[in-house]
Scaffold this motif. Structure first.
Motif, short mmCIF file in Angstrom:
data_model
loop_
_atom_site.label_atom_id
_atom_site.label_comp_id
_atom_site.label_asym_id
_atom_site.label_seq_id
_atom_site.Cartn_x
_atom_site.Cartn_y
_atom_site.Cartn_z
N MET A 177 8.89 -36.80 -2.26
CA MET A 177 8.99 -38.19 -3.09
C MET A 177 9.47 -39.17 -2.07
O MET A 177 10.06 -38.82 -1.00
CB MET A 177 9.81 -38.34 -4.42
N TYR A 223 -4.01 -38.42 -17.58
CA TYR A 223 -4.55 -39.44 -16.42
C TYR A 223 -3.64 -40.60 -16.03
O TYR A 223 -3.59 -41.05 -14.95
CB TYR A 223 -5.69 -40.21 -17.23
N ARG A 271 1.63 -25.50 -30.91
CA ARG A 271 2.25 -24.25 -30.88
C ARG A 271 3.58 -24.56 -31.76
O ARG A 271 3.61 -25.46 -32.19
CB ARG A 271 2.77 -23.65 -29.55
N THR A 327 -7.96 -33.25 -4.43
CA THR A 327 -8.03 -33.95 -5.73
C THR A 327 -9.43 -34.29 -6.28
O THR A 327 -9.73 -34.84 -7.22
CB THR A 327 -7.49 -35.46 -5.85
N THR A 342 7.15 -33.84 1.05
CA THR A 342 6.44 -33.89 -0.15
C THR A 342 6.03 -35.50 0.18
O THR A 342 4.87 -35.79 -0.11
CB THR A 342 7.56 -33.90 -1.32
N GLU A 343 6.77 -36.41 0.71
CA GLU A 343 6.47 -37.81 0.90
C GLU A 343 5.22 -37.60 2.07
O GLU A 343 4.26 -38.62 1.90
CB GLU A 343 7.59 -38.67 1.24
N ARG A 347 2.12 -37.12 0.57
CA ARG A 347 1.49 -38.23 -0.28
C ARG A 347 1.10 -39.27 0.79
O ARG A 347 -0.23 -39.82 0.27
CB ARG A 347 2.47 -38.73 -1.23
N HIS A 402 -3.38 -20.22 -27.50
CA HIS A 402 -2.58 -21.21 -26.72
C HIS A 402 -3.41 -21.34 -25.33
O HIS A 402 -3.73 -22.55 -24.95
CB HIS A 402 -1.10 -20.77 -26.46
N ARG A 448 -7.98 -26.93 -19.18
CA ARG A 448 -9.01 -27.98 -19.83
C ARG A 448 -9.55 -28.86 -18.46
O ARG A 448 -8.73 -29.44 -17.80
CB ARG A 448 -8.27 -28.80 -20.74
N ASP A 496 -11.67 -31.51 -16.54
CA ASP A 496 -12.41 -33.02 -16.86
C ASP A 496 -13.83 -32.69 -16.47
O ASP A 496 -14.10 -32.27 -15.21
CB ASP A 496 -11.81 -33.95 -15.79
N PRO A 497 -14.77 -32.84 -17.31
CA PRO A 497 -16.17 -32.44 -16.92
C PRO A 497 -16.65 -33.30 -15.81
O PRO A 497 -17.68 -32.84 -15.36
CB PRO A 497 -17.02 -32.64 -18.43
N ARG A 498 -16.20 -34.53 -15.63
CA ARG A 498 -16.93 -35.28 -14.53
C ARG A 498 -16.14 -34.94 -13.19
O ARG A 498 -17.04 -35.11 -12.25
CB ARG A 498 -16.37 -36.83 -14.96
N ARG A 553 -11.53 -31.27 -12.33
CA ARG A 553 -10.11 -31.26 -12.13
C ARG A 553 -9.59 -30.71 -13.54
O ARG A 553 -9.98 -30.85 -14.55
CB ARG A 553 -9.60 -32.20 -11.61
N MET A 591 -6.75 -30.90 -16.32
CA MET A 591 -5.96 -32.12 -16.65
C MET A 591 -4.78 -31.78 -17.38
O MET A 591 -4.10 -32.50 -17.73
CB MET A 591 -6.85 -32.96 -17.39
N PHE A 648 3.33 -27.06 -17.54
CA PHE A 648 3.69 -26.12 -18.72
C PHE A 648 3.65 -27.02 -19.94
O PHE A 648 3.70 -26.71 -21.04
CB PHE A 648 4.94 -25.45 -18.65
N ALA A 649 3.63 -28.63 -19.96
CA ALA A 649 3.79 -29.33 -21.00
C ALA A 649 2.16 -29.45 -21.73
O ALA A 649 2.10 -29.46 -22.76
CB ALA A 649 4.12 -30.90 -20.47
N HIS A 681 -0.25 -24.47 -22.57
CA HIS A 681 0.58 -23.84 -23.42
C HIS A 681 0.73 -22.23 -23.47
O HIS A 681 -0.48 -21.62 -23.25
CB HIS A 681 0.47 -24.17 -24.79
N ILE A 682 1.97 -21.93 -23.20
CA ILE A 682 2.05 -20.19 -23.45
C ILE A 682 2.86 -20.28 -24.85
O ILE A 682 3.88 -21.34 -25.24
CB ILE A 682 2.55 -19.68 -22.36
#
Lengths: 347, 749
Positions: free
Chosen positions: A1, A120, A235, B52, B126-127, B130, B660, B664, B666-668, B671, B673, B677-678, B681-682
């Motif tokens: 970061m 996004y 869930r 990306t 990490t930086e 980026r 779960h 998913r 992005d069809p365009r 990638r 999306m 883990f938020a 889902h498991i």
């Protein structure tokens, strides 16, 4: 970061003085730090406000209102017996959010300031007007199943993810803030903003203003006997709402004398419709009435993508929440707060 | 790092006991050393830069900006990447997948590595990553199963044929008086072990030490030796613990090869640990499928034909087509059977083996289609399966080595309370008014064996040391294998030291295919038996031994002593025998595997039956699995507690598949999306309400000398279909796409 400064001021005044453009207040950090890790947010300075004196109290004021310090942790508020008795719907909303660990860390002030979970927005490689004004919106035409169906604009279709705020909106909380210009109060309805052409302006806070406390008015506790927060999710627990509803009624002699209804996860702010509430007042609580009010609450809704189902689900959860509120607040917090499965609590 | 652990003391035979896992306390107290816990002197931190875009070319990387960042030590790109001895686009051995290791500037899928940044700290690296700020030439990605024309799979995964036909399929269709023709879809799923892929790589000349979680520890030496041009024996890989594997940690991947290369390039140890979002791309996944099932039955409800066709996604540059249709081989006694596969090449990382590869997605579709057929025939789903019970393997006619599936059906149904289930849907409600539905599915998984070696040493003090490079992914290899080894040596568990998880030990084989306990266990047991055999020969020919002259055939070993089987008063301790022979340790060796002729004589599978209860809100369609009962017959159970836990885990993954997991796209952009883990889902604890496992006794004299099958993956099969069928039974809505979501049920309301 990226490299950033970190400071932990000793007083509210020092915190406010420490603010500079590009700085961010650090509460529990449960959302901000995640966004810093992805690079979606790169504050130059973090001002840690978690140890500011006097912001961690839950108090009853002389006018009967309840004041919650901004740095009270979500879990501490939800498990405060007096608070949960007076505002069971708020406690239920809090306990339906995130996980036990996160609720222990997250602050109520931070909850108001949390960002949309639009993927996004969180992804720095996608165009997002909310993150970078004028950049465009890659969410539109993308993975839109969870996006807004009310109050969205061509510039932004994101939703506000908070459960807590839905209940606060229904109960007409007030937000106490302080900035270099002094203290002021913001009505909850005015706190979060719809995107319009400026989705980057998410709240009514001025730059450098800090939330000190939330206040629930004395009359909000009058809904304690008949209020529920219900939440649909993918869930059983630990998931953001697909749609949610906070419903609160005051019943007298078989009639509704006051009603509150707010929807969650449908817009960039908790969605409250005065005309839907007005429909309820003076009427006997019954299914047909709740169906009319719920339909009024989602009036004007439109899909922002592949998410028309959210309109119907929002209508249905509103009916259910009103029905549950009319049946009465459970004596004990359900073991699965806000779930339609609503199991009784463990003894 | 310790490669041994203490035992709890107990007496009697070791196998069959519910010994608690030996690594449990070490893990929950943080004492267990996982790969990324290693911090050798001079360590550099590597961060890989993920593409990306899903298809195109990298046109620019701002290497100067990254290098200028304080703490950034080196940036590896296709321009300066040192040569690899082995071509990552070659497939020189089994389980070799093509991977991206900065061969060129092509982007073949999102999250592919396009650079590696090395820093003195993880934050600096990490930086630096980026700051590279990649620029691309983007090409339109191919997303989804319809993006390209499918191709016919001739040779499928693991060398199995792409198409298998038994009997006359056309005649089977013609003979059918009733039939179903249904199509099911399953999404892309990503392994997502709790411990993301990690490596700490250190070079000393041309000696390479790797701390890396791995499911095939000794085999990996040759793999890394190949890519880095060094002999296999120069590679030491230490993998005492894995935080889950699910198939993903058996195959070399680009990021880890780059990290090893970076260590050689910089002359310093390098650590790389993938971020959660980086798990969605270069380390395999379960490819999306579309499966068409055609079933025909005669008047008596016997299947005249079972035809299963699967289309699955693979990458543009390698082949791993989820062999879902094979799930229909080996289970139901259809008059004719056909399984056929097609692939479609799209811009994704190559799929790989994941949690019952093929069987899980194939079983999901098959078991739902069976339910649809039963419904059409007006038959109870269990009765329909019993009518089509295969006494010999369908198609081949081979006898099963053992098959207690009938008992699984009976015991599972009894425990669940299946009798009295209404045939029609939407017949049951609970006291809250929730719709209640019951469904079931058959579970099936092959019982393979691979190859393993082991060494068993009897020490002069009479204690044992057993060694094999087994992999404990959390399933309990540290414990169950030690139990088997102790029995082989005739010693109590606390008298046996077990060394495992390191590539300088005998090859423990691969922890995969649900064959690890059978394979490594057989090797360990044989090694112990070999040592006892040698010890026996010493004792019976030693005039000073009470066993002198007894003849080795009459000797039994237990609790550190040899006894005359018919006369327990004649015995001799291991320590005494060894002391009289000069006090030297005695070494036995053993191997595990299955002779091809044994494999050819019998069909070998684990079997099971899963029964599910779901509740569905009639208006809001929130779904909850309220009960799951699984009855499994999987040969000899070495450790009931651990086996049940594995079966629970498999069934929970079944919940995950049914309700779960889904990446998913992005069809365009192609990638993913929801790469965290938020969003991905498991199940959480609240999703797993009532879980019961029954293990049905099964003696199998053919599968291997110990009678062990496997329990690692079978739990996910059967369960997905059972839940899908229960949702239909609750709601009357048949959803033919997984995961089943609230909005799917709403759409049919």
């Amino acid at each position: 970061m990226n490299l950033f400064d970190y400071t932990r001021p000793a007083s509210v005044e020092a915190a406010i003085a420490a603010w500079v453009p590009g700085a961010a207040w650090l509460g529990g950090g449960t959302n901000l730090v995640d966004l810093m890790k992805t690079g979606a947010m790169q504050p130059g300075k973090l001002i840690d406000v978690t140890r500011l004196p006097g912001l961690d109290r839950i108090e009853t004021l002389p006018d009967g209102s309840t004041r919650i310090g901004a740095m009270v942790r979500n879990a501490d508020l939800a498990h405060d017996a007096g608070f949960a008795r007076a505002f069971p719907m708020v406690a239920e909303a809090l306990l339906s959010g995130a996980s036990g660990q996160l609720r222990n860390a997250a602050t109520v002030g931070g909850n108001l300031m949390q960002r949309t979970r639009c993927a996004y927005f969180a992804d720095p490689h996608s165009a997002c007007n909310r993150r970078t004004p004028g950049a465009g919106c890659d969410a539109r035409g993308g993975d839109t199943g969870g996006m807004a169906v009310l109050g969205w604009s061509p510039a932004c279709i994101a939703t506000n993810p908070s459960d807590f705020c839905v209940a606060l909106a229904a109960l007409e909380a007030t937000v106490e803030v302080q900035g270099t210009g002094g203290k002021r109060e913001i009505a909850f309805a005015d706190f979060h903003r719809l995107p319009g052409d400026t989705p980057e302006i998410e709240t009514a806070l001025q730059p450098g203003e800090l939330i000190l406390a939330l206040r629930l008015p004395a009359e909000a506790a009058q809904f304690a006997a008949n209020s529920r927060y219900l939440k649909l999710r993918e869930r059983t627990s630990y998931a953001f709402a697909l749609v949610s509803a906070a419903a609160a009624l005051r019943l007298d002699g078989g009639r509704i004398v006051a009603a509150r209804l707010a929807l969650g996860a449908v817009a960039a702010k908790p969605w409250r419709v005065a005309s839907a509430e007005a429909l309820l007042v003076g009427q006997a609580p019954e299914p047909a009435l709740f169906a009319r009010a719920a339909a009024e609450a989602v009036a004007g809704a439109a899909p922002s993508g592949e998410n028309a189902h959210k309109i119907e689900l929002a209508r249905r959860i509103a009916v259910r929440a009103l029905t549950a509120a009319a049946q009465g607040t459970p004596d004990r917090m359900p073991a699965l707060p806000a779930s339609v499965f609503g199991e009784p609590a463990h003894v | 790092m310790s490669d041994t652990l203490p035992y709890a003391t107990r007496f009697g035979s070791n196998s069959g006991q519910s010994t608690s896992r030996r690594d449990g306390v070490a893990k929950v107290t943080g004492a267990a050393t996982f790969a990324a816990d290693n911090h050798p002197q001079g360590l550099l931190y590597a961060v890989y830069v993920p593409a990306t875009i899903a298809r195109g070319r990298v046109t620019h990387l701002d290497v100067a900006a990254a290098k200028a960042h304080p703490g950034v030590v080196e940036v590896m790109t296709p321009q300066n990447r040192p040569a690899l001895a082995g071509d990552p686009d070659s497939k020189p051995f089994m389980f070799a997948f093509r991977f991206e290791a900065l061969q060129d500037d092509t982007v073949r899928y999102a999250n592919q590595p396009i650079a590696l940044v090395l820093g003195e700290t993880i934050e600096a690296a990490t930086e630096g990553a980026r700051l590279l700020n990649p620029q691309y030439q983007v090409m339109p990605p191919r997303v989804g199963l319809d993006a390209e024309a499918p191709y016919k799979v001739v040779v499928g995964n693991f060398g199995r044929p792409g198409e298998t036909v038994h009997g006359d399929v056309a005649a089977g269709h013609a003979a059918a008086v009733q039939s179903v023709d249904v199509t099911y879809e399953t999404p892309a799923q990503y392994h997502n072990a709790m411990e993301t892929h990690a490596v700490v790589a250190s070079w000393d000349g041309d000696q390479l030490t790797l701390d890396m979680p791995h499911q095939a520890i000794v085999m990996s030496r040759g793999v890394f030796g190949y890519y880095f041009g060094i002999p296999a024996e120069n590679v030491l890989l230490r993998s005492p613990y894995l935080g889950g594997g699910f198939g993903s940690k058996s195959i070399a991947n680009g990021p880890q090869v780059l990290a090893i290369l970076a260590a050689r390039m910089t002359g310093r140890p390098v650590k790389l640990m993938l971020r959660r979002d980086q798990m969605f791309g270069p380390v395999g996944h379960r490819g999306a499928t579309r499966q068409r099932l055609r079933i025909g039955i005669d008047e008596a409800g016997h299947m005249t034909v079972l035809e299963h066709e699967a289309l699955a996604a693979t990458s543009t540059f390698d082949d791993f087509v989820e062999n879902a249709a094979n799930a229909s081989q080996g289970l139901y006694a259809a008059g004719a059977l056909r399984s056929a596969h097609e692939g479609v090449r799209i811009d994704i990382g190559t799929p790989g083996p994941m949690r019952a590869p093929g069987e899980a997605s194939g079983s999901a579709a098959l078991e739902c289609a069976m339910d649809e057929m039963a419904e059409r025939a007006g038959l109870d789903p269990l009765e329909f399966r019993l009518r089509n019970y295969a006494e010999t393997e369908p198609g081949t006619g081979k006898p099963y080595s053992s098959k207690a599936l009938r008992a699984c059906y009976a015991q599972g149904a009894e425990r669940f309370g299946w009798a009295g289930r209404p045939l029609k849907p939407r017949q049951m409600r609970d006291e809250q008014g929730m719709l209640v539905g019951w469904g079931m599915g058959t579970a099936l998984f092959p019982a393979p064996m691979f190859a393993a070696q082991a060494r068993a040493t009897l020490r002069p003090d009479g204690s044992g040391l057993v060694e094999t490079a087994a992999a404990d992914m959390g399933q309990g290899a540290w414990t169950a294998l030690a139990q088997i080894a102790a029995d082989g040596l005739g010693l109590p568990l606390d008298k046996v030291e077990f060394r495992s998880g390191s590539s300088d030990l005998p090859d423990g084989g691969i922890a995969g295919g649900s064959g690890h306990t059978a394979t490594a266990g057989t090797a360990l047991h044989a090694a112990g038996v070999d040592a006892v055999r040698q010890l026996t020969a010493m004792a019976v020919s030693d005039p000073a031994s009470p066993l002198f002259g007894a003849g080795n055939a009459s000797i039994v070993a237990r609790d550190g002593r040899l006894f005359v089987a018919e006369d327990a008063s004649r015995s001799d301790s291991y320590a005494d025998i060894l002391a009289r022979a000069g006090g030297q340790a005695l070494v036995g060796t053993g191997s595990g595997g299955r002779a091809p002729e044994a494999a050819g004589r019998h069909a070998m599978y684990s079997h099971g039956a899963v029964f599910a209860e779901v509740k569905v809100d009639p208006d809001l369609f929130q779904i909850r699995v309220t009960r799951l009962v699984g009855a499994f017959a999987a040969g000899r159970i070495i450790n009931p507690k651990l086996a049940n836990s594995q079966l629970y885990g498999g069934m929970i993954w079944g919940i995950s598949f049914a309700l779960h997991e889904e990446a998913r796209f992005d069809p365009r952009t192609g990638r993913i999306m929801n790469a965290d883990f938020a969003g991905y889902h498991i199940p959480v604890n609240a999703d797993v309400k009532g879980l019961e496992v029954i293990t049905v006794h099964e003696d199998d004299p053919f599968v291997n000398a110990l009678g062990i099958k496997g329990v690692g993956e079978i739990g996910i099969t059967g369960t997905v279909g059972a839940i899908g069928n229960a949702i239909w039974h609750a709601t009357g809505t048949r959803i033919r796409r997984f995961p089943i979501r609230i909005e799917d049920l709403l759409a049919h309301a």
